[in-house]
Scaffold this motif. Structure first.
Motif, PDB file in Angstrom:
ATOM      1  N   GLU A   4      42.179  37.818  45.397  1.00  0.00           N
ATOM      2  CA  GLU A   4      42.822  38.472  46.116  1.00  0.00           C
ATOM      3  C   GLU A   4      44.293  38.693  45.007  1.00  0.00           C
ATOM      4  N   SER A   5      45.049  37.955  44.376  1.00  0.00           N
ATOM      5  CA  SER A   5      46.119  38.259  44.239  1.00  0.00           C
ATOM      6  C   SER A   5      45.815  39.141  42.669  1.00  0.00           C
ATOM      7  N   ARG A   6      44.492  38.161  42.048  1.00  0.00           N
ATOM      8  CA  ARG A   6      43.996  38.213  40.748  1.00  0.00           C
ATOM      9  C   ARG A   6      44.053  39.581  40.449  1.00  0.00           C
ATOM     10  N   ARG A   8      44.631  42.400  42.734  1.00  0.00           N
ATOM     11  CA  ARG A   8      45.803  43.275  42.836  1.00  0.00           C
ATOM     12  C   ARG A   8      47.251  43.494  41.371  1.00  0.00           C
ATOM     13  N   SER A   9      46.986  42.249  41.209  1.00  0.00           N
ATOM     14  CA  SER A   9      48.462  41.994  40.218  1.00  0.00           C
ATOM     15  C   SER A   9      47.517  42.272  38.505  1.00  0.00           C
ATOM     16  N   SER A  10      46.486  42.477  38.620  1.00  0.00           N
ATOM     17  CA  SER A  10      45.623  43.019  37.208  1.00  0.00           C
ATOM     18  C   SER A  10      45.416  44.907  37.675  1.00  0.00           C
ATOM     19  N   GLU A  11      44.930  44.993  38.479  1.00  0.00           N
ATOM     20  CA  GLU A  11      44.866  46.604  38.905  1.00  0.00           C
ATOM     21  C   GLU A  11      46.111  46.976  38.623  1.00  0.00           C
ATOM     22  N   THR A  12      47.607  46.122  39.341  1.00  0.00           N
ATOM     23  CA  THR A  12      48.570  47.084  39.328  1.00  0.00           C
ATOM     24  C   THR A  12      49.067  47.060  37.597  1.00  0.00           C
ATOM     25  N   VAL A  13      49.165  46.235  37.272  1.00  0.00           N
ATOM     26  CA  VAL A  13      49.548  45.809  35.400  1.00  0.00           C
ATOM     27  C   VAL A  13      48.672  47.231  34.415  1.00  0.00           C
ATOM     28  N   ILE A  14      47.313  47.235  35.340  1.00  0.00           N
ATOM     29  CA  ILE A  14      46.977  48.371  34.397  1.00  0.00           C
ATOM     30  C   ILE A  14      46.882  49.369  34.653  1.00  0.00           C
ATOM     31  N   ARG A  28      36.669  35.469  31.376  1.00  0.00           N
ATOM     32  CA  ARG A  28      35.156  36.616  32.841  1.00  0.00           C
ATOM     33  C   ARG A  28      35.979  36.566  33.256  1.00  0.00           C
ATOM     34  N   ASP A  29      37.579  36.006  34.385  1.00  0.00           N
ATOM     35  CA  ASP A  29      38.267  36.085  35.500  1.00  0.00           C
ATOM     36  C   ASP A  29      38.503  38.274  35.159  1.00  0.00           C
ATOM     37  N   HIS A  30      39.175  37.974  33.200  1.00  0.00           N
ATOM     38  CA  HIS A  30      39.683  39.322  33.649  1.00  0.00           C
ATOM     39  C   HIS A  30      38.511  40.285  32.515  1.00  0.00           C
ATOM     40  N   ARG A  31      37.138  40.125  32.554  1.00  0.00           N
ATOM     41  CA  ARG A  31      36.308  40.939  32.536  1.00  0.00           C
ATOM     42  C   ARG A  31      36.312  41.985  32.675  1.00  0.00           C
ATOM     43  N   PRO A  32      36.298  42.004  33.801  1.00  0.00           N
ATOM     44  CA  PRO A  32      36.369  44.157  34.853  1.00  0.00           C
ATOM     45  C   PRO A  32      36.932  44.489  34.207  1.00  0.00           C
ATOM     46  N   TRP A  33      38.527  44.664  34.273  1.00  0.00           N
ATOM     47  CA  TRP A  33      39.753  45.252  33.221  1.00  0.00           C
ATOM     48  C   TRP A  33      39.126  45.190  31.796  1.00  0.00           C
ATOM     49  N   TYR A  34      39.355  44.369  31.287  1.00  0.00           N
ATOM     50  CA  TYR A  34      38.796  44.242  29.293  1.00  0.00           C
ATOM     51  C   TYR A  34      38.263  45.338  29.477  1.00  0.00           C
ATOM     52  N   ASP A  35      36.459  45.552  29.642  1.00  0.00           N
ATOM     53  CA  ASP A  35      35.839  46.688  30.026  1.00  0.00           C
ATOM     54  C   ASP A  35      36.334  48.618  30.633  1.00  0.00           C
TER      55      ASP A  35
END
Length: 71
Positions: A4-6, A8-14, A28-35
């Motif tokens: 959940e923290s990952r 939220r933080s990834s969404e905030t950064v993007i 693999r953990d950040h793949r959804p945001w990379y796409d």
């Protein structure tokens, strides 16, 4: 870091215009945001290179591009 923290933080950064890519690559953990960040022409070039260099699709399947399009 918890899932959940990952998220939220990834969404905030993007949302702030940042990127989740860095010198350690994506993974693999950040793949959804990379796409969401990766331009389509770059994805096409990456797929073409992967087909040529890894025709059997054994090197990191699903890390940067979908396994169905890796090979």
């Amino acid at each position: 870091m918890g899932r959940e923290s990952r998220l939220r933080s990834s969404e905030t950064v993007i949302d702030a215009g940042g990127t989740i890519t860095h010198h350690h690559a994506v993974g693999r953990d950040h793949r959804p945001w990379y796409d969401r960040q990766r331009p389509d022409p770059f994805a096409d070039a990456l797929r073409a290179a992967k087909r040529e260099l890894d025709p059997k699709g054994v090197l990191n399947p699903g890390v940067l591009i979908d396994p169905a399009t890796d090979a």
